[in-house]
Enzyme design. Structure first.
Site, PDB file in Angstrom:
ATOM      1  N   GLU A 149       6.441  37.557  57.876  1.00 37.50           N
ATOM      2  CA  GLU A 149       5.595  37.010  58.940  1.00 37.50           C
ATOM      3  C   GLU A 149       6.447  36.581  60.129  1.00 37.50           C
ATOM      4  OE1 GLU A 149       2.957  34.002  57.471  1.00 37.50           O
ATOM      5  OE2 GLU A 149       2.115  35.326  55.921  1.00 37.50           O
ATOM      6  N   ILE A 180       6.413  45.462  59.364  1.00 32.10           N
ATOM      7  CA  ILE A 180       5.909  46.141  58.169  1.00 32.10           C
ATOM      8  C   ILE A 180       6.135  47.646  58.279  1.00 32.10           C
ATOM      9  CG2 ILE A 180       3.927  46.483  56.661  1.00 32.10           C
ATOM     10  CD1 ILE A 180       5.015  43.549  56.923  1.00 32.10           C
ATOM     11  N   GLU A 275      14.391  47.114  45.889  1.00 35.13           N
ATOM     12  CA  GLU A 275      14.643  47.509  47.272  1.00 35.13           C
ATOM     13  C   GLU A 275      16.118  47.356  47.631  1.00 35.13           C
ATOM     14  OE1 GLU A 275      12.435  46.728  51.553  1.00 35.13           O
ATOM     15  OE2 GLU A 275      12.640  45.057  50.157  1.00 35.13           O
ATOM     16  N   ARG A 276      16.734  46.280  47.164  1.00 33.18           N
ATOM     17  CA  ARG A 276      18.137  46.023  47.513  1.00 33.18           C
ATOM     18  C   ARG A 276      19.090  46.974  46.803  1.00 33.18           C
ATOM     19  NH1 ARG A 276      17.123  39.433  47.671  1.00 33.18           N
ATOM     20  NH2 ARG A 276      15.804  39.595  49.534  1.00 33.18           N
ATOM     21  N   GLN A 312      48.431  58.552  63.009  1.00 31.77           N
ATOM     22  CA  GLN A 312      48.284  57.622  61.887  1.00 31.77           C
ATOM     23  C   GLN A 312      47.090  56.677  62.037  1.00 31.77           C
ATOM     24  OE1 GLN A 312      52.124  55.694  61.252  1.00 31.77           O
ATOM     25  NE2 GLN A 312      52.480  57.044  59.501  1.00 31.77           N
ATOM     26  N   GLU A 401      22.507  37.320  55.329  1.00 30.31           N
ATOM     27  CA  GLU A 401      22.733  35.890  55.123  1.00 30.31           C
ATOM     28  C   GLU A 401      21.972  35.372  53.902  1.00 30.31           C
ATOM     29  OE1 GLU A 401      23.967  37.003  59.073  1.00 30.31           O
ATOM     30  OE2 GLU A 401      22.095  37.350  57.995  1.00 30.31           O
TER      31      GLU A 401
END
Length: 414
Positions: A149, A180, A275-276, A312, A401
């Site tokens: 939301e 969504i 989902e994760r 390099q 987070e």
């Protein structure tokens, strides 16, 4: 040590052929939003027989549940899933290969098949499964899963303001959802809302969360036009508005308010973990494609009379991409093995996978842009899109987070 099987590799090669023919020519239209992703997904399902396999598996599942309701003892079948589930090897290949070309396409597919249909599988009654799953598992119907939301963000449950009130046997839903995936086009939407029982002494944050299944076109239910976004543009994202939407009890997920069966918080947490875990597959796809493009560019781009691959600092970038690729691939392989063995990946572990893999994909993509120099900043070169898409993985499926919080909770609970 887990490795891709010969069947996995055959499927991967066939899928790459499909992507070259049916996805890459349409990437510009997908990225602009001109072409929604659903017809391409349906064509892929049809091409590989995934729609038929899903339907067959669903019918067998229904037959087992019906037999169980009749009290019949069922023998162990020894059957395994088709492998196209999100944590199965073919599902991982499917997700990662498409993510390297059009991340939004696989995000839309994952939300419809994984979250929407997956929630109905785990929490719906047999009647609800029969009502909505046949269309969802074949992508004939588009699914959406709505919890976020405008004022809640990572505080998904505590900050939730959408609410339902009982009205006889029905419920009346009011509120708003945002960000969504598939929201603008969804035929079937699972919505979570707080139950308002009229008791002012109960803190809104502590109220019960219930899940409901809504169909497109219900009175009072409005789906917005797609947002314009930084990345993941081939996946339509929008807002949902609920203005006194009348919901009959047969749309209440599980058809019960009993926390043991119908609690919306537990239902959502199950979906969070799945989902994760899936984010790691998407990250792997982006890393693979960034590395492939970077190696190709480094071998062909010349400065001071040399291929830049001989420098390099360029080699360091490529080596670090390989380290990230191996680490994320090993996380994905671990999830495949554990899922096949029936060993559940916890929410804390899934959050750790999401946190690391999304960071790795973003770092690799940004280094790919740097390796390409000025060309990498141009939309003509694929790494520009990959960098924008990779960044979304650090926000999508819960910001990074909040993943830290879940990981720490898991550690401190031991």
């Amino acid at each position: 040590m887990y490795e891709w099987s010969d069947t996995d590799l055959m499927f991967r090669d066939a899928l790459r052929g499909f992507i070259d023919k049916e996805v890459k020519p349409h990437v510009d239209k997908l990225e602009s939003g001109e072409l929604p992703p659903f017809e391409i997904i349906r064509k892929m399902y049809s091409t590989f027989g995934m729609d038929e396999m899903a339907t067959e598996a669903l019918e067998k599942s229904f037959a087992k549940e019906e037999a169980k309701e009749r009290g019949e003892a069922l023998p162990e079948s020894g059957e395994k899933s088709s492998g196209f589930s999100g944590a199965g090897s073919m599902g991982v290949i499917l997700n990662s290969e498409i993510a390297g070309v059009s991340l939004g396409l696989v995000a839309s597919m994952g939300v419809s098949i994984g979250l929407t249909a997956g929630t109905l599988r785990s929490r719906g009654t047999l009647a609800q499964k029969k009502r909505w799953l046949p269309g969802l598992v074949t992508m004939e119907k588009v699914g959406a899963w709505a919890i976020t939301e405008p004022d809640s963000g990572s505080d998904a449950f505590g900050g939730m303001k959408s609410y339902v009130r009982r009205d006889g046997e029905d419920y009346i839903l009011n509120g708003q959802k945002t960000f969504i995936t598939n929201g603008p086009y969804a035929d079937v939407t699972i919505v979570y809302a707080k139950l308002d029982e009229g008791d002012a002494s109960v803190d809104r944050r502590d109220r019960k969360v219930l899940g409901f299944v809504l169909d497109k076109g219900m009175e009072g239910f409005t789906q917005s036009a797609p947002f314009k976004k930084m990345g993941m543009n081939s996946s339509p994202t929008g807002e949902l508005f609920f203005d006194n939407v009348r919901i009959t009890k047969d749309r209440l997920l599980g058809e019960t308010e009993n926390p043991a069966k119908g609690d919306g918080k537990e239902s959502a947490k199950e979906s969070f973990a799945a989902e994760r875990i899936g984010i790691a597959s998407l990250a792997l796809g982006i890393i693979n494609e960034c590395q492939r493009l970077s190696i190709e560019y480094a071998k062909n781009r010349k400065l001071w009379g040399k291929e830049i691959a001989q420098f390099q600092l360029i080699q360091l970038k490529l080596a670090e991409m390989e380290v990230a690729r191996l680490n994320v691939q090993n996380m994905v392989f671990n999830a495949i093995e554990r899922t096949a063995a029936g060993d559940k990946v916890t929410l804390a572990e899934a959050s750790a996978m999401k946190l690391y893999s999304s960071r790795a994909a973003t770092e690799v993509a940004m280094e790919a842009v740097q390796l390409f120099g000025g060309n990498g900043y141009m939309a003509e070169y694929k790494v520009e899109q990959l960098a924008r898409d990779a960044k979304s993985l650090m926000i999508y499926a819960g910001s990074n987070e909040i993943q830290v919080t879940h990981i720490a909770k898991g550690l401190l609970a031991k």
